[in-house]
Design a protein around this motif. Structure first.
Motif, PDB file in Angstrom:
ATOM      1  N   GLU A   1      -4.487   2.323  10.882  1.00 40.06           N
ATOM      2  CA  GLU A   1      -3.731   2.875   9.762  1.00 40.06           C
ATOM      3  C   GLU A   1      -3.071   4.200  10.143  1.00 40.06           C
ATOM      4  O   GLU A   1      -3.672   5.051  10.789  1.00 40.06           O
ATOM      5  CB  GLU A   1      -4.656   3.074   8.563  1.00 40.06           C
ATOM      6  N   TYR A   2      -1.824   4.388   9.680  1.00 42.43           N
ATOM      7  CA  TYR A   2      -1.053   5.570  10.066  1.00 42.43           C
ATOM      8  C   TYR A   2      -0.474   6.316   8.859  1.00 42.43           C
ATOM      9  O   TYR A   2      -0.503   7.546   8.819  1.00 42.43           O
ATOM     10  CB  TYR A   2       0.078   5.158  11.008  1.00 42.43           C
ATOM     11  N   ILE A   3       0.046   5.583   7.850  1.00 44.58           N
ATOM     12  CA  ILE A   3       0.776   6.207   6.760  1.00 44.58           C
ATOM     13  C   ILE A   3      -0.123   7.153   5.954  1.00 44.58           C
ATOM     14  O   ILE A   3       0.228   8.309   5.698  1.00 44.58           O
ATOM     15  CB  ILE A   3       1.391   5.131   5.842  1.00 44.58           C
ATOM     16  N   PHE A   4      -1.287   6.669   5.528  1.00 44.62           N
ATOM     17  CA  PHE A   4      -2.172   7.505   4.723  1.00 44.62           C
ATOM     18  C   PHE A   4      -2.725   8.673   5.542  1.00 44.62           C
ATOM     19  O   PHE A   4      -2.903   9.773   5.007  1.00 44.62           O
ATOM     20  CB  PHE A   4      -3.320   6.665   4.159  1.00 44.62           C
ATOM     21  N   ALA A   5      -3.004   8.444   6.810  1.00 45.26           N
ATOM     22  CA  ALA A   5      -3.491   9.544   7.652  1.00 45.26           C
ATOM     23  C   ALA A   5      -2.426  10.632   7.792  1.00 45.26           C
ATOM     24  O   ALA A   5      -2.729  11.825   7.721  1.00 45.26           O
ATOM     25  CB  ALA A   5      -3.895   9.005   9.019  1.00 45.26           C
TER      26      ALA A   5
ATOM     27  N   GLN B   1       0.819  -1.212   0.000  1.00 42.81           N
ATOM     28  CA  GLN B   1       0.000   0.000   0.000  1.00 42.81           C
ATOM     29  C   GLN B   1       0.850   1.258   0.000  1.00 42.81           C
ATOM     30  O   GLN B   1       0.448   2.288  -0.563  1.00 42.81           O
ATOM     31  CB  GLN B   1      -0.924  -0.022   1.212  1.00 42.81           C
ATOM     32  N   GLN B   2       2.042   1.188   0.595  1.00 38.36           N
ATOM     33  CA  GLN B   2       2.901   2.367   0.634  1.00 38.36           C
ATOM     34  C   GLN B   2       3.342   2.793  -0.758  1.00 38.36           C
ATOM     35  O   GLN B   2       3.657   3.971  -0.987  1.00 38.36           O
ATOM     36  CB  GLN B   2       4.131   2.095   1.499  1.00 38.36           C
ATOM     37  N   ALA B   3       3.358   1.841  -1.718  1.00 43.27           N
ATOM     38  CA  ALA B   3       3.766   2.185  -3.080  1.00 43.27           C
ATOM     39  C   ALA B   3       2.729   3.037  -3.796  1.00 43.27           C
ATOM     40  O   ALA B   3       3.020   3.644  -4.831  1.00 43.27           O
ATOM     41  CB  ALA B   3       4.020   0.907  -3.879  1.00 43.27           C
ATOM     42  N   LEU B   4       1.508   3.102  -3.258  1.00 42.74           N
ATOM     43  CA  LEU B   4       0.428   3.853  -3.891  1.00 42.74           C
ATOM     44  C   LEU B   4       0.206   5.214  -3.243  1.00 42.74           C
ATOM     45  O   LEU B   4      -0.700   5.947  -3.659  1.00 42.74           O
ATOM     46  CB  LEU B   4      -0.875   3.048  -3.822  1.00 42.74           C
ATOM     47  N   VAL B   5       1.020   5.569  -2.260  1.00 43.56           N
ATOM     48  CA  VAL B   5       0.782   6.811  -1.524  1.00 43.56           C
ATOM     49  C   VAL B   5       0.909   8.023  -2.437  1.00 43.56           C
ATOM     50  O   VAL B   5       0.042   8.909  -2.455  1.00 43.56           O
ATOM     51  CB  VAL B   5       1.756   6.915  -0.330  1.00 43.56           C
ATOM     52  N   ILE B   6       1.977   8.079  -3.242  1.00 47.22           N
ATOM     53  CA  ILE B   6       2.216   9.258  -4.082  1.00 47.22           C
ATOM     54  C   ILE B   6       1.122   9.410  -5.131  1.00 47.22           C
ATOM     55  O   ILE B   6       0.583  10.508  -5.344  1.00 47.22           O
ATOM     56  CB  ILE B   6       3.601   9.166  -4.738  1.00 47.22           C
ATOM     57  N   ALA B   7       0.774   8.298  -5.796  1.00 43.52           N
ATOM     58  CA  ALA B   7      -0.260   8.373  -6.830  1.00 43.52           C
ATOM     59  C   ALA B   7      -1.604   8.790  -6.241  1.00 43.52           C
ATOM     60  O   ALA B   7      -2.306   9.643  -6.805  1.00 43.52           O
ATOM     61  CB  ALA B   7      -0.381   7.024  -7.530  1.00 43.52           C
ATOM     62  N   LEU B   8      -1.959   8.226  -5.110  1.00 42.88           N
ATOM     63  CA  LEU B   8      -3.221   8.595  -4.482  1.00 42.88           C
ATOM     64  C   LEU B   8      -3.200  10.041  -3.984  1.00 42.88           C
ATOM     65  O   LEU B   8      -4.220  10.744  -4.044  1.00 42.88           O
ATOM     66  CB  LEU B   8      -3.522   7.645  -3.319  1.00 42.88           C
TER      67      LEU B   8
ATOM     68  N   VAL C   1     -10.165   6.096   1.188  1.00 40.68           N
ATOM     69  CA  VAL C   1      -8.953   5.277   1.047  1.00 40.68           C
ATOM     70  C   VAL C   1      -9.078   3.984   1.844  1.00 40.68           C
ATOM     71  O   VAL C   1      -8.778   2.884   1.337  1.00 40.68           O
ATOM     72  CB  VAL C   1      -7.712   6.070   1.503  1.00 40.68           C
ATOM     73  N   TYR C   2      -9.522   4.082   3.074  1.00 40.78           N
ATOM     74  CA  TYR C   2      -9.674   2.887   3.912  1.00 40.78           C
ATOM     75  C   TYR C   2     -10.713   1.933   3.324  1.00 40.78           C
ATOM     76  O   TYR C   2     -10.536   0.707   3.373  1.00 40.78           O
ATOM     77  CB  TYR C   2     -10.074   3.293   5.324  1.00 40.78           C
ATOM     78  N   THR C   3     -11.773   2.484   2.775  1.00 40.82           N
ATOM     79  CA  THR C   3     -12.796   1.631   2.155  1.00 40.82           C
ATOM     80  C   THR C   3     -12.230   0.895   0.956  1.00 40.82           C
ATOM     81  O   THR C   3     -12.476  -0.315   0.774  1.00 40.82           O
ATOM     82  CB  THR C   3     -14.002   2.487   1.719  1.00 40.82           C
ATOM     83  N   ALA C   4     -11.470   1.602   0.123  1.00 37.57           N
ATOM     84  CA  ALA C   4     -10.909   0.979  -1.076  1.00 37.57           C
ATOM     85  C   ALA C   4      -9.964  -0.159  -0.733  1.00 37.57           C
ATOM     86  O   ALA C   4      -9.979  -1.209  -1.395  1.00 37.57           O
ATOM     87  CB  ALA C   4     -10.188   2.038  -1.914  1.00 37.57           C
ATOM     88  N   PHE C   5      -9.153   0.001   0.285  1.00 43.97           N
ATOM     89  CA  PHE C   5      -8.195  -1.043   0.632  1.00 43.97           C
ATOM     90  C   PHE C   5      -8.841  -2.194   1.404  1.00 43.97           C
ATOM     91  O   PHE C   5      -8.269  -3.279   1.476  1.00 43.97           O
ATOM     92  CB  PHE C   5      -7.054  -0.451   1.455  1.00 43.97           C
TER      93      PHE C   5
END
Length: 303
Positions: A234-238, A143-150, A169-173
């Motif tokens: 979850e921490y990274i996306f937040a 999931q960390q590989a999608l952070v920049i694109a998202l 984001v949480y729903t999608a994952f």
């Protein structure tokens, strides 16, 4: 027949003491129980230490001779957490944010995954198998590989610094694993029940809510547990999607980091916040544990 000289009867060679099998079973049971105790101690030791440290004063936390239980219990660490002294905002603001985002993600993923699972399990359409394979492929991607694109996409949609965007984001994952699990639950429901209801005059909506939904509800609860745990922790996306300019929108995982400094950290407050942080998942699990156990067993079918 007479036995050959120097040989023993076959019955004596094949016979074993009656107590040897019982002793081996008892030894095996003791070994399994001992292994279970070791696993329980290793798993629970960090949790016990976390809760114990949450009630320790600073002098005991940094003592050269640490003790499992606090000698002088204190609630000052919890007071620092509730007051929000590290950031100037109350703990309940971050708790509310986490609860709203997690609740929205759980409800949205449950509804969408249920409809998708019914479509995959009940209907035959082109690329159905490819769709199921893609669900597994998506789970393999870090999931960390999608952070920049998202981040770029959400900035274009004005969803940054928004709890709504974080819930999306949480729903999608959570959807891939939820759809894959619920597909087995839906496939386990006999088609004959739906056909009998249709013969009696029930429409598609009535069949779905009165026949299919109650039978799939245990599986829906089981998948909701996974969605809840992921969204709550979850921490990274937040951290990426919520700007420091709007700290009132932070979630609990980000709030806990404010007790950590470059030179020193308030470990008492960190452990107190972590203790409070674990309460909602435990409460949620206790509420749904019965339905979850039924759901996991009901979904363990081939379909």
């Amino acid at each position: 027949m007479t036995a050959q000289p120097g040989s023993l009867p076959t019955a004596l060679l094949t016979s074993r003491p009656a107590g040897s099998g019982r002793a081996r079973r008892r030894l095996r049971a003791v070994a399994l129980n001992a292994a279970g105790v070791i696993v329980a101690v290793v798993s629970l030791a960090p949790i016990v230490w976390m809760i114990s440290t949450a009630f320790k004063p600073r002098t005991e936390i940094f003592s050269l001779t640490p003790h499992i239980l606090p000698a002088h219990p204190t609630l000052s660490n919890f007071g620092n957490v509730f007051s929000g002294s590290a950031i100037g905002i109350s703990f309940w603001t971050f708790f509310k944010n986490s609860l709203l985002v997690t609740g929205a993600a759980v409800l949205a993923s449950a509804l969408i995954s249920l409809l998708a699972a019914v479509a995959v399990a009940r209907f035959r359409f082109r690329f159905r198998t490819l769709f199921l394979i893609m669900l597994l492929v998506v789970q393999m991607l870090p999931q960390q590989a999608l952070v920049i694109a998202l981040f770029i996409n959400f900035r274009a949609l004005n969803l940054l610094d928004s709890l709504t965007g974080l819930a999306l984001v949480y729903t999608a994952f959570a959807l891939p694993i939820s759809i894959w699990m619920l597909r087995n639950f839906v496939a386990a429901v006999p088609r004959e029940m739906e056909e009998a209801a249709a013969i009696d005059g029930a429409g598609p909506a009535r069949i779905f809510w009165r026949i299919l939904f109650p039978l799939v509800a245990p599986g829906l609860v089981a998948t909701s547990v996974f969605s809840f745990i992921y969204a709550w922790n979850e921490y990274i996306f937040a951290l990426t999607f919520l700007s420091p300019n709007f700290p009132a929108k932070f979630t609990l995982p980000i709030y806990i980091t404010y007790f950590m400094g470059q030179r020193s950290s308030d470990w008492g407050a960190i452990m107190a916040a972590a203790t409070l942080y674990t309460i909602p998942p435990i409460v949620f699990f206790l509420i749904v544990q019965r339905r979850m156990a039924r759901g996991l067993v009901a979904g363990a079918v081939k379909g």
